[in-house]
Design a protein around this motif. Structure first.
Motif, PDB file in Angstrom:
ATOM      1  N   UNK A  92       0.854  -1.188   0.000  1.00 25.40           N
ATOM      2  CA  UNK A  92       0.000   0.000   0.000  1.00 25.40           C
ATOM      3  C   UNK A  92       0.892   1.242   0.000  1.00 25.40           C
ATOM      4  N   UNK A  93       0.563   2.209  -0.828  1.00 29.11           N
ATOM      5  CA  UNK A  93       1.289   3.479  -0.781  1.00 29.11           C
ATOM      6  C   UNK A  93       0.547   4.418   0.149  1.00 29.11           C
ATOM      7  N   UNK A  94       1.293   5.065   1.041  1.00 29.20           N
ATOM      8  CA  UNK A  94       0.683   5.978   2.022  1.00 29.20           C
ATOM      9  C   UNK A  94       1.201   7.388   1.753  1.00 29.20           C
ATOM     10  N   UNK A  95       0.373   8.205   1.120  1.00 25.50           N
ATOM     11  CA  UNK A  95       0.781   9.575   0.802  1.00 25.50           C
ATOM     12  C   UNK A  95       0.496  10.493   1.994  1.00 25.50           C
ATOM     13  N   UNK A  96       1.455  11.366   2.292  1.00 30.10           N
ATOM     14  CA  UNK A  96       1.279  12.304   3.406  1.00 30.10           C
ATOM     15  C   UNK A  96       0.793  13.674   2.915  1.00 30.10           C
ATOM     16  N   UNK A  97       0.465  13.759   1.627  1.00 30.69           N
ATOM     17  CA  UNK A  97       0.220  15.065   1.010  1.00 30.69           C
ATOM     18  C   UNK A  97      -0.905  15.873   1.676  1.00 30.69           C
ATOM     19  N   UNK A  98      -1.902  15.177   2.252  1.00 31.00           N
ATOM     20  CA  UNK A  98      -3.012  15.944   2.848  1.00 31.00           C
ATOM     21  C   UNK A  98      -2.706  16.406   4.277  1.00 31.00           C
ATOM     22  N   UNK A  99      -1.622  15.908   4.825  1.00 30.99           N
ATOM     23  CA  UNK A  99      -1.198  16.417   6.144  1.00 30.99           C
ATOM     24  C   UNK A  99      -0.256  17.590   5.881  1.00 30.99           C
ATOM     25  N   UNK A 100      -0.816  18.749   5.647  1.00 32.18           N
ATOM     26  CA  UNK A 100       0.038  19.839   5.169  1.00 32.18           C
ATOM     27  C   UNK A 100      -0.213  21.157   5.901  1.00 32.18           C
ATOM     28  N   UNK A 101      -0.445  21.064   7.202  1.00 32.01           N
ATOM     29  CA  UNK A 101      -0.673  22.296   7.965  1.00 32.01           C
ATOM     30  C   UNK A 101       0.601  22.736   8.666  1.00 32.01           C
ATOM     31  N   UNK A 102       0.780  24.060   8.728  1.00 29.96           N
ATOM     32  CA  UNK A 102       1.765  24.618   9.660  1.00 29.96           C
ATOM     33  C   UNK A 102       1.022  24.647  10.991  1.00 29.96           C
ATOM     34  N   UNK A 103       1.456  23.847  11.943  1.00 27.50           N
ATOM     35  CA  UNK A 103       0.670  23.731  13.183  1.00 27.50           C
ATOM     36  C   UNK A 103       0.897  24.900  14.126  1.00 27.50           C
ATOM     37  N   UNK A 104       2.137  25.328  14.253  1.00 27.48           N
ATOM     38  CA  UNK A 104       2.431  26.433  15.188  1.00 27.48           C
ATOM     39  C   UNK A 104       3.783  27.024  14.831  1.00 27.48           C
ATOM     40  N   UNK A 105       3.918  28.315  15.111  1.00 22.95           N
ATOM     41  CA  UNK A 105       5.229  28.943  14.926  1.00 22.95           C
ATOM     42  C   UNK A 105       5.500  29.842  16.124  1.00 22.95           C
ATOM     43  N   UNK A 107       8.179  32.554  16.975  1.00 27.11           N
ATOM     44  CA  UNK A 107       9.362  33.312  16.547  1.00 27.11           C
ATOM     45  C   UNK A 107      10.326  33.583  17.707  1.00 27.11           C
ATOM     46  N   UNK A 108       9.791  33.845  18.913  1.00 26.87           N
ATOM     47  CA  UNK A 108      10.678  34.130  20.043  1.00 26.87           C
ATOM     48  C   UNK A 108      11.435  32.874  20.486  1.00 26.87           C
ATOM     49  N   UNK A 109      10.755  31.739  20.385  1.00 28.17           N
ATOM     50  CA  UNK A 109      11.406  30.476  20.745  1.00 28.17           C
ATOM     51  C   UNK A 109      12.158  29.853  19.571  1.00 28.17           C
ATOM     52  N   UNK A 110      12.122  30.510  18.411  1.00 25.33           N
ATOM     53  CA  UNK A 110      12.819  30.033  17.211  1.00 25.33           C
ATOM     54  C   UNK A 110      12.453  28.576  16.890  1.00 25.33           C
ATOM     55  N   UNK A 111      11.151  28.326  16.826  1.00 25.51           N
ATOM     56  CA  UNK A 111      10.723  26.970  16.462  1.00 25.51           C
ATOM     57  C   UNK A 111       9.454  27.030  15.618  1.00 25.51           C
ATOM     58  N   UNK A 112       9.261  25.983  14.858  1.00 29.60           N
ATOM     59  CA  UNK A 112       8.049  25.845  14.044  1.00 29.60           C
ATOM     60  C   UNK A 112       7.620  24.378  14.114  1.00 29.60           C
ATOM     61  N   UNK A 113       6.318  24.149  14.197  1.00 34.03           N
ATOM     62  CA  UNK A 113       5.810  22.776  14.251  1.00 34.03           C
ATOM     63  C   UNK A 113       4.902  22.563  13.045  1.00 34.03           C
ATOM     64  N   UNK A 114       5.221  21.513  12.283  1.00 30.92           N
ATOM     65  CA  UNK A 114       4.543  21.344  10.990  1.00 30.92           C
ATOM     66  C   UNK A 114       4.112  19.904  10.777  1.00 30.92           C
ATOM     67  N   UNK A 115       3.130  19.747   9.901  1.00 28.07           N
ATOM     68  CA  UNK A 115       2.749  18.422   9.421  1.00 28.07           C
ATOM     69  C   UNK A 115       3.827  17.900   8.465  1.00 28.07           C
ATOM     70  N   UNK A 116       3.930  16.578   8.396  1.00 28.97           N
ATOM     71  CA  UNK A 116       4.969  15.975   7.556  1.00 28.97           C
ATOM     72  C   UNK A 116       4.756  16.220   6.068  1.00 28.97           C
ATOM     73  N   UNK A 117       3.498  16.473   5.662  1.00 30.26           N
ATOM     74  CA  UNK A 117       3.227  16.636   4.239  1.00 30.26           C
ATOM     75  C   UNK A 117       3.418  18.053   3.724  1.00 30.26           C
ATOM     76  N   UNK A 118       3.843  18.985   4.591  1.00 31.63           N
ATOM     77  CA  UNK A 118       4.154  20.338   4.107  1.00 31.63           C
ATOM     78  C   UNK A 118       5.352  20.246   3.173  1.00 31.63           C
ATOM     79  N   UNK A 119       5.332  21.017   2.108  1.00 27.58           N
ATOM     80  CA  UNK A 119       6.545  21.042   1.284  1.00 27.58           C
ATOM     81  C   UNK A 119       7.622  21.820   2.042  1.00 27.58           C
TER      82      UNK A 119
END
Ligand code: MLT
Ligand code: ZN
Length: 501
Positions: A92-105, A107-119
């Motif tokens: 089975x092929x499992x595409x992550x393309x629909x998991x494409x949200x930037x979950x949180x950013x 800037x002061x903590x210099x971090x970003x949390x993203x879905x795996x399907x984000x380009x």
């Protein structure tokens, strides 16, 4: 024995995925069956396109229950066939393309949390919009997905300053083969709590689980860049210049890319818009880039003065400095299109090697001498991220040689010679492209046996049924080797490195 998933299993998967959550018509599935370099063509009964972590977990749980092997699929830019299913239609092929949200950013903590399907590009853009830099940078960034970058521990052009993907990770979320979710999406810089288990999944190419999200490091956005193309006598000159430019500018040096003359000739021939910066055909070039801190703009002037000094001392043959964003883009356009230019030139044999930087020139010359014997007339197109020791030591046939078959027939011998030499020089046969299906045999040959034993032990512990991307990175275990129901890997159909255009 029919290894294909049963219709009941497929129906259960469709139900778990919901409307729009799968593809199965031949036309829809087609793009998932062929790898980027067209080395492999596989088959699959269904491409799952989950829209949430819960759906990924449900899919993996069902696949475990029905013993269906899974091939995670990101942007399909892998060079080693890591995301292509095998030929028998069992996986089975499992595409992550629909998991494409930037979950949180943060800037002061210099971090970003993203879905795996984000380009990768979407992550870079989200960071930039918050006045921050996400530094991973590579030619395929518009298509490559973060999950694939994590799973292959991607490198690219800014590793010298910022490190590889592994170095940019703060936290990870992974669905395990049995459907459990490993939730380590922390944004901590310091976290000494036992084994760092998330590291297992970085560079594992989907063989241990499916990465669904990541917390990543951000950096201050440079105020500007100072970019120069320098003309050099060869790789030795480039390595010497790298040492001097780092002495002078330290961590401000973000990129140092080496390009031989042939990389320019091929780009001029095949890639519209390639710059012609010098009126003289120099033997080699380095594309050097400094990140200029916003508060210290005179950095760029100091870099120019450094280059003038180098020129006057005749350590450089010539130099052009980018005076605008457009000129910078033009230099990078050439660099990033070298792989495409080589592809358009015809068949190629590719190697993705890394060595201690100081050894690069001696390795290059030794390999050239070997290849003159083993592949007479072949053109060496050796370019890449010399700043971090990574050379794409590629070959194209002699000019006018149209017999791709005869050229590619030499690939096994050529690969052996190049990779043996790399091993002798203390290098790696896979610097940044991973192992995938293509280099499983090379890993077995060159990796430390104890490391291989540990890798197999980890694989058995995390994926005892051998359902996660079987036959990638490690050969699939044989029956009786702890995975009775696991599907068997097929012998790699392609020779490492070799590709028709
Ligand atoms: C690059 O650096 O351009 C790619 O990683 C190498 C390649 O396409 O061979
Ligand atoms: Zn590269």
């Amino acid at each position: 024995m029919d290894t294909k998933p049963s219709s009941d299993a497929l129906e259960a998967l469709r139900r778990a995925l919901g409307p729009g959550g799968w593809l199965e018509s031949p036309a829809d599935v087609e793009p998932y069956l062929v790898d980027f370099r067209r080395l492999y063509r596989g088959a699959t009964p269904l491409v799952a396109r989950p829209a949430s972590v819960e759906q990924v977990a449900a899919v993996l749980h069902l696949c475990q229950a029905h013993r269906i092997p899974i091939v995670p699929h990101g942007g399909n830019t892998s060079y080693c066939g890591g995301a292509t299913p095998r030929e028998d239609g069992a996986e089975l092929v499992l595409s992550l393309a629909r998991l494409n949200r930037i979950r949180a950013i943060d800037p002061d903590g210099y971090s970003i949390t993203v879905d795996a399907g984000c380009t990768l590009q979407a992550v870079q853009e989200a960071a930039r919009a918050a006045n921050r830099l996400f530094p991973l940078s590579l030619g395929a960034e518009g298509t490559a997905q973060i999950g694939g970058n994590l799973s292959t521990n991607a490198g690219g052009t800014a590793v010298l300053r910022y490190g590889m993907m592994r170095d940019l990770v703060l936290g990870l979320e992974v669905v395990l083969p049995d459907g459990r979710v490993l939730d380590q999406l922390r944004v901590l810089r310091k976290d000494n709590t036992g084994y760092d288990v998330k590291q297992l999944f970085l560079g594992a190419e989907g063989t241990l689980g499916v990465i669904t999200g990541a917390s990543l490091k951000l950096f201050p956005l440079p105020g500007d860049y100072a970019t120069a193309l320098v003309a050099l006598g060869g790789l030795g000159d480039a390595v010497a210049l790298l040492g001097r430019v780092r002495d002078a500018f330290g961590d401000a040096v973000v990129a140092f890319e080496f390009l031989p003359r042939i990389a320019h000739e091929l780009a001029v021939k095949h890639v519209p818009g390639t710059v012609q910066p010098f009126d003289h055909p120099h033997p080699a070039f380095a594309l050097v880039e400094l990140a200029v801190p916003a508060r210290i703009p005179e950095f760029a002037e100091r870099f120019q003065a450094f280059l003038v000094e180098e020129l006057e001392a005749r350590r450089l043959r010539d130099v052009v400095v980018a005076n605008s964003g457009a000129q910078r883009d033009a230099l990078w356009h050439w660099r990033e299109h070298v792989p495409e230019a080589q592809k358009l030139e015809g068949a190629s044999i590719k190697h993705d090697v890394s060595l201690p930087v100081a050894q690069l020139p001696a390795f290059h010359d030794a390999a050239a001498a070997e290849l003159a014997r083993l592949a007479p007339g072949a053109r060496i197109v050796a370019y890449g991220h010399v700043g971090d020791g990574n050379l794409h030591y590629n070959l194209s046939p002699a000019e006018g040689d149209r017999d791709a078959g005869a050229f590619l027939a030499r690939a096994p011998v050529v690969n052996r010679a190049v990779h043996d030499l790399v091993a002798r020089f203390g290098g790696s046969f896979s610097a940044e492209h991973g192992i995938g299906r293509l280099k499983v045999g090379e890993l077995e040959r060159y990796e430390d046996p104890v490391a291989l034993e540990l890798m197999r032990a980890v694989k058995r512990a995390v994926d005892p049924l051998g359902l996660m991307n079987p036959g990638k990175v490690l050969a699939a275990p044989t029956i009786g080797d702890g995975a009775r129901d696991a599907p068997q890997a097929q012998a790699p159909a392609a020779v490492p490195g070799a590709a028709r255009a």
